[in-house]
Structures are given as structure tokens and as C-alpha cells.
Design an enzyme around this catalytic site. Structure first.
Site, PDB file in Angstrom:
ATOM      1  N   LYS A   1      60.767  41.028  32.335  1.00 54.82           N
ATOM      2  CA  LYS A   1      60.804  42.447  32.683  1.00 54.82           C
ATOM      3  C   LYS A   1      62.235  42.950  32.777  1.00 54.82           C
ATOM      4  O   LYS A   1      62.552  44.072  32.352  1.00 54.82           O
ATOM      5  CB  LYS A   1      60.046  42.666  33.992  1.00 54.82           C
ATOM      6  CG  LYS A   1      58.540  42.471  33.845  1.00 54.82           C
ATOM      7  CD  LYS A   1      57.828  42.336  35.175  1.00 54.82           C
ATOM      8  CE  LYS A   1      56.353  42.051  34.972  1.00 54.82           C
ATOM      9  NZ  LYS A   1      55.640  41.732  36.228  1.00 54.82           N
TER      10      LYS A   1
ATOM     11  N   GLN B   1      56.856  41.177  42.577  1.00 59.03           N
ATOM     12  CA  GLN B   1      56.157  40.233  41.699  1.00 59.03           C
ATOM     13  C   GLN B   1      55.070  39.512  42.495  1.00 59.03           C
ATOM     14  O   GLN B   1      55.318  38.978  43.569  1.00 59.03           O
ATOM     15  CB  GLN B   1      57.142  39.221  41.105  1.00 59.03           C
ATOM     16  CG  GLN B   1      56.519  38.234  40.139  1.00 59.03           C
ATOM     17  CD  GLN B   1      55.905  38.891  38.913  1.00 59.03           C
ATOM     18  OE1 GLN B   1      56.499  39.799  38.321  1.00 59.03           O
ATOM     19  NE2 GLN B   1      54.717  38.460  38.523  1.00 59.03           N
TER      20      GLN B   1
ATOM     21  N   ASP C   1      54.457  50.162  39.707  1.00 59.67           N
ATOM     22  CA  ASP C   1      53.505  49.147  39.281  1.00 59.67           C
ATOM     23  C   ASP C   1      52.078  49.530  39.652  1.00 59.67           C
ATOM     24  O   ASP C   1      51.124  48.849  39.292  1.00 59.67           O
ATOM     25  CB  ASP C   1      53.864  47.794  39.922  1.00 59.67           C
ATOM     26  CG  ASP C   1      53.302  46.608  39.158  1.00 59.67           C
ATOM     27  OD1 ASP C   1      52.982  46.762  37.963  1.00 59.67           O
ATOM     28  OD2 ASP C   1      53.176  45.525  39.752  1.00 59.67           O
TER      29      ASP C   1
END
Length: 284
Positions: A58, A102, A125
Site C-alpha cells: 500500500k 492494518q 478504509d
């Protein structure tokens, strides 16, 4: 389009490239107007190799499209309170436009509490309850990236969910549940399936659209697939294997995503796009 067996291969890589090309242009416009790049903060707790790989990927994609990446690695011993405090600080930092925690985090951490510390305007996200509710009610909040990426693949291959029966296998709060809501918003008839579902193969055989999101390699067998169905594999397991038995399913499906090169690239592309969207919205 590529034929594989009887199915047409849906390339997430191609869809993602179109998204990232537009995102790079908008990131450059933001930098020109403000004198700085949009900024995505990535938070990684512990040293799980797969998570480290995902974060590195990413960050590399950020660099390619002109997004600054602020990486915050934390030891596995980090407590929920410490993680929440860090994410709250990032939420209050005007130089940070988006925040990615994450997941999964170590088992001793309350992951939901950590997610909820992300300011809604920086939840690029799409993992907070605010974002889920906004998405479910058709608001302007950020969508969960993997389901949103899947919708972009469907659009790119002219698959209209309206009136179709969509079966989502999996009910996680950041993949299965929002996937069903996005399909419902496009007028699909949605069935959620999960570990307690009885006679799963029979239900899947009725699906015009199948989304596999269970995290079990080759769990969905080819004989479950209705001839001509659209199959989207959101799984990624050790050995570059998805949740669908690809070779079997490709013989029966009309359209199918590969693993790798299917859903994964669009997930990252949507994350970058929403980071630039957040940067512009925060500037407004």
C-alpha cells in the site's frame, strides 16, 4: 477480457489501473493547490509477515500516485488504550488525511475500539460504524474498500445487479456485511451465508452473483456455481489461492475474478482514491 475455461476473466488489475490513473491526477491537483501531497497514515501492530507485506504494498502504491505515506509501526505488546490514543492523535493531526489500521490486530487488542477511534472524515478504509451506517443509508461516507472495489469491477464489466440474486458468503463487518449492503443499494436481492448456513451449496446454486469472502482456500466448489453466474473471489490464502476453486468454477461461470489480480488490486485503488477524496473534503 480474457476467456478462461468457459468464463470471461474479470481483471481487477485493469480496473485498478484506471482508478489509480485518475487518482494520481487528482493528487497532483491537490499538491498544486496546497503545496503538499495528500497523506495516508498506516498503522501496523506487531510483525505479522502477511500484514507487513500488505502495508508495504500500500505504501508503494501511495508513492506511485503522489500520496505521502506516514507509517507508524507498533510492537505486538501495544495495548488497546495505547492504540486508541495513537489513532486519536492521528485523527486530530491536520497533516494526516486518511488513516489505515492494518487488520487483523493482535488478539489481545479490541479491534473495534481501535477502529472507532478513527475520525469519520479520515476513515478511508471504511471500517467504522459511522461509515457503515452512512453507506447503508446512501450517505457520503467512505465505503469499505474491498466491497467498493468489487462494485467497480461489476461496473467495468457491465454487470448490473438490479433484480439479480446475489449470494455473499461471509458476514465480516468490513467485507461481507457491507458487500451485501452495496449490492442491495443497487437493487439486487441479497442472501448472506455464513458458518451456520444450512445446505450452502444449494443456496449458491441459485445465485446470479457470488461473492466469496470466507478466508478458506478453494472453499467454494465449481459444482456449486450456477451456469453463467458472476463469481467474485475476495479471498486470499497462502499460496496465492482464493476462496473459490478457480479451475472448477471457471468451467461453469460466465464471469470470474482471478486470485491474484482480481479483487485485491481494486481494494488498494479505492483506498488511494478515498484518501485523495478525504484530502479535498478536509480542505473545503
Amino acid at each position: 477480457m480474457t476467456d478462461t475455461g468457459n468464463a470471461v476473466l474479470m481483471s481487477g488489475t485493469d480496473v485498478a489501473r484506471a482508478i489509480t490513473d485518475r487518482t494520481a491526477q487528482r493528487a497532483a491537483q491537490f499538491a498544486e493547490k496546497t503545496g503538499r501531497k495528500p497523506c495516508l497514515a498506516t498503522v501496523l501492530v506487531g510483525d505479522d509477515p502477511a500484514s507487513e507485506t500488505y502495508v508495504r504494498m500500500k505504501r508503494n502504491r501511495c508513492a506511485k500516485v503522489g500520496i505521502e505515506s506516514k507509517h507508524v509501526p507498533l510492537p505486538a505488546s501495544t495495548t488497546t488504550a495505547q492504540l486508541v490514543e495513537l489513532i486519536t492523535d492521528l485523527s486530530n493531526d491536520p497533516a494526516v488525511n486518511g488513516i489505515l489500521l492494518q487488520h487483523p490486530v493482535p488478539a489481545h487488542i479490541d479491534e473495534r475500539a481501535a477502529f472507532e477511534a478513527i475520525a469519520p472524515g479520515k476513515d478511508v478504509d471504511g471500517v467504522t460504524m459511522h461509515s457503515f451506517a452512512d453507506m447503508a443509508f446512501g450517505g457520503k461516507g467512505f465505503a469499505s474498500c474491498t466491497p467498493a472495489g468489487i462494485m467497480r469491477i461489476l461496473d467495468a464489466y457491465d454487470v448490473d445487479p438490479r433484480g439479480k440474486h446475489a449470494v455473499v458468503i461471509g458476514r465480516s463487518p468490513i467485507l461481507g456485511k457491507p458487500m451485501g449492503m452495496l449490492l442491495l443499494a443497487r437493487d439486487a436481492t441479497v442472501t448472506y451465508c455464513h458458518s451456520k448456513t444450512q445446505d450452502l451449496p444449494s443456496i449458491v446454486r441459485t445465485a446470479d452473483i457470488v461473492v466469496a469472502a470466507v478466508g478458506r482456500p478453494e472453499f467454494v466448489r465449481g459444482e456449486w456455481i450456477k451456469p453463467g453466474a458472476v463469481v467474485l473471489d475476495a479471498g486470499y490464502n497462502e499460496g496465492n489461492v482464493g476462496d473459490v476453486a478457480f479451475d472448477e468454477a471457471a468451467v461453469r461461470a460466465g464471469l470470474i475474478t482471478p486470485v491474484p489480480g482480481g479483487v485485491g488490486p481494486t481494494t488498494i485503488a479505492v483506498l488511494l482514491e478515498q484518501t485523495v477524496d478525504a484530502a479535498f473534503e478536509q480542505r473545503a
